[in-house]
Scaffold this motif. Structure first.
Motif, mmCIF file in Angstrom:
data_model
loop_
_atom_site.group_PDB
_atom_site.id
_atom_site.type_symbol
_atom_site.label_atom_id
_atom_site.label_comp_id
_atom_site.label_asym_id
_atom_site.label_seq_id
_atom_site.Cartn_x
_atom_site.Cartn_y
_atom_site.Cartn_z
ATOM 1 N N LYS A 158 -21.110 19.679 5.023
ATOM 2 C CA LYS A 158 -20.044 19.860 6.014
ATOM 3 C C LYS A 158 -20.552 20.566 7.271
ATOM 4 N N LEU A 159 -21.795 20.252 7.656
ATOM 5 C CA LEU A 159 -22.404 20.834 8.843
ATOM 6 C C LEU A 159 -22.786 19.737 9.819
ATOM 7 N N ILE A 190 -27.580 31.801 7.588
ATOM 8 C CA ILE A 190 -27.591 32.389 8.925
ATOM 9 C C ILE A 190 -26.382 31.946 9.745
ATOM 10 N N LEU A 191 -25.956 30.686 9.546
ATOM 11 C CA LEU A 191 -24.846 30.129 10.326
ATOM 12 C C LEU A 191 -23.533 30.874 10.120
ATOM 13 N N LYS A 192 -23.328 31.356 8.895
ATOM 14 C CA LYS A 192 -22.075 32.034 8.528
ATOM 15 C C LYS A 192 -20.885 31.095 8.766
ATOM 16 N N ASN A 193 -20.070 31.384 9.788
ATOM 17 C CA ASN A 193 -18.864 30.579 10.012
ATOM 18 C C ASN A 193 -19.077 29.423 10.978
ATOM 19 N N ASP A 194 -20.267 29.336 11.570
ATOM 20 C CA ASP A 194 -20.560 28.240 12.489
ATOM 21 C C ASP A 194 -20.925 26.991 11.691
ATOM 22 N N THR A 195 -20.922 25.828 12.333
ATOM 23 C CA THR A 195 -21.234 24.588 11.606
ATOM 24 C C THR A 195 -22.342 23.768 12.255
#
Length: 339
Positions: A158-159, A190-195
């Protein structure tokens, strides 16, 4: 990846067979399936007594069959996974006798890496014909398939990923799928909440220079950007360990070989569909524009000359007809190709 998905879908739909033989040159897919079995077949409460992992170098085929014929303890299924099963190459054909009395409550998984069974021998014929067994052959991806595989892997998570970031991963990590997967796992954390995985993120966290890599060098050559090309060459000369000359020449040779193919395709069919051309060249459509631009800068004759130059410089790099430094070799190559 599609074959893996089909196989896992069949597990959910039809259940598990008593024997799975996972074999082939690509270890990543074998490990992927092995992890699926160990994570999903036996519940956590039962794993200590109904899940067994053996190693080919430590057991015999008879030991494996003896273990497989045992009944599960307080459960419906027993899982037996044989890792490094290729260590049993000299005796593995003895396993054919197991099919005289298969234990239906056992799921037996062979992880037979880097090799395949001899299809002329009895074991392969028995496995392929038996309703109790399934063979999965794990083939190495072609170089041109790796970008598509990365995109699928990213999509499944889902990225999203920038095209340049994909190219950087392929250029730096090659077709080592396990290493690519591990690096993507790091980026997910590292992305955490980013996609979105960007080229900047790859550069900062995987140690790939966004500006100084073979991907950028080929781009500079394609667009005949001499300043950029010689700047990258200078960086490579100062960082030879991470930028082997043989890799650079190989990628440049590959680029000009495909550019020659591109010229031929356009000559034969000027109105060819870009998607079809990209597919025939083994590249994605994002990269096709480099060939479109380069074909106008480098006529077919110049492309052929460039291929000859790369071969000549490659031989010099291997010590034939003299011994030059990495810096001198790359400068000579670029001068002859760009001018």
């Amino acid at each position: 990846m599609s074959e893996l998905k089909k196989m896992i879908t069949s597990f959910k739909k039809d259940g598990y067979k008593p024997v799975y033989f996972l074999m082939g040159e690509e270890p990543y897919f074998i490990d992927f399936l092995s992890d699926h079995f160990t994570n999903n077949v036996i519940s956590e409460e039962e794993k200590s007594f109904n899940q067994v992992v053996l190693y080919g170098k430590d057991v015999s085929v008879n030991d494996i069959m003896s273990q497989a014929r045992q009944y599960p303890f307080m459960g419906d299924k027993m899982l037996v996974v044989i890792k490094e099963a290729q260590e049993l190459v000299k005796t593995i054909d003895q396993f054919s006798s197991y099919f005289k009395s298969v234990q239906p409550s056992t799921i037996l998984v062979f992880c037979y890496k880097y090799k395949t069974l001899d299809k002329r021998k009895e074991l392969y014929k028995t496995l392929s014909k038996s309703e109790f067994a399934e063979i999965f052959e794990s083939n190495k991806l072609k170089d041109y398939q790796v970008e598509g595989w990365i995109k699928t892997l990213i999509s499944d998570e889902k990225l999203e990923i920038e095209p340049k970031a994909v190219a950087m991963l392929v250029e730096f990590l090659g077709n080592d799928l396990s290493k690519i997967s591990n690096e993507i796992d790091k980026l997910k954390i590292i992305l955490k909440n980013d996609t979105l995985i960007t080229a900047d993120l790859v550069e900062e966290n995987i140690g790939i220079s966004k500006e100084y890599n073979n991907f950028e060098l080929i781009n500079a050559v394609a667009y005949k950007n001499e300043a950029k090309a010689f700047g990258i060459a200078k960086y490579f000369a100062l960082n030879t360990k991470n930028n082997p000359f043989v890799v650079t020449t190989s990628l440049l040779y590959n680029f000009f070989s495909k550019l020659l193919q591109y010229h031929g395709m356009i000559y034969k069919n000027a109105g060819a569909n870009p998607a079809d051309i990209a597919k025939q060249l083994g590249i994605n459509q994002y990269g096709l524009k480099d060939y479109q631009v380069a074909s106008k800068i480098y006529p077919m004759k110049k492309v052929s000359q460039s291929i000859a130059v790369i071969r000549e410089i490659d031989l010099k790099g291997k010590g034939v007809n003299g011994s030059l430094t990495h810096d001198d070799l790359l400068k000579e190559l670029l001068i002859k190709v760009l001018r």
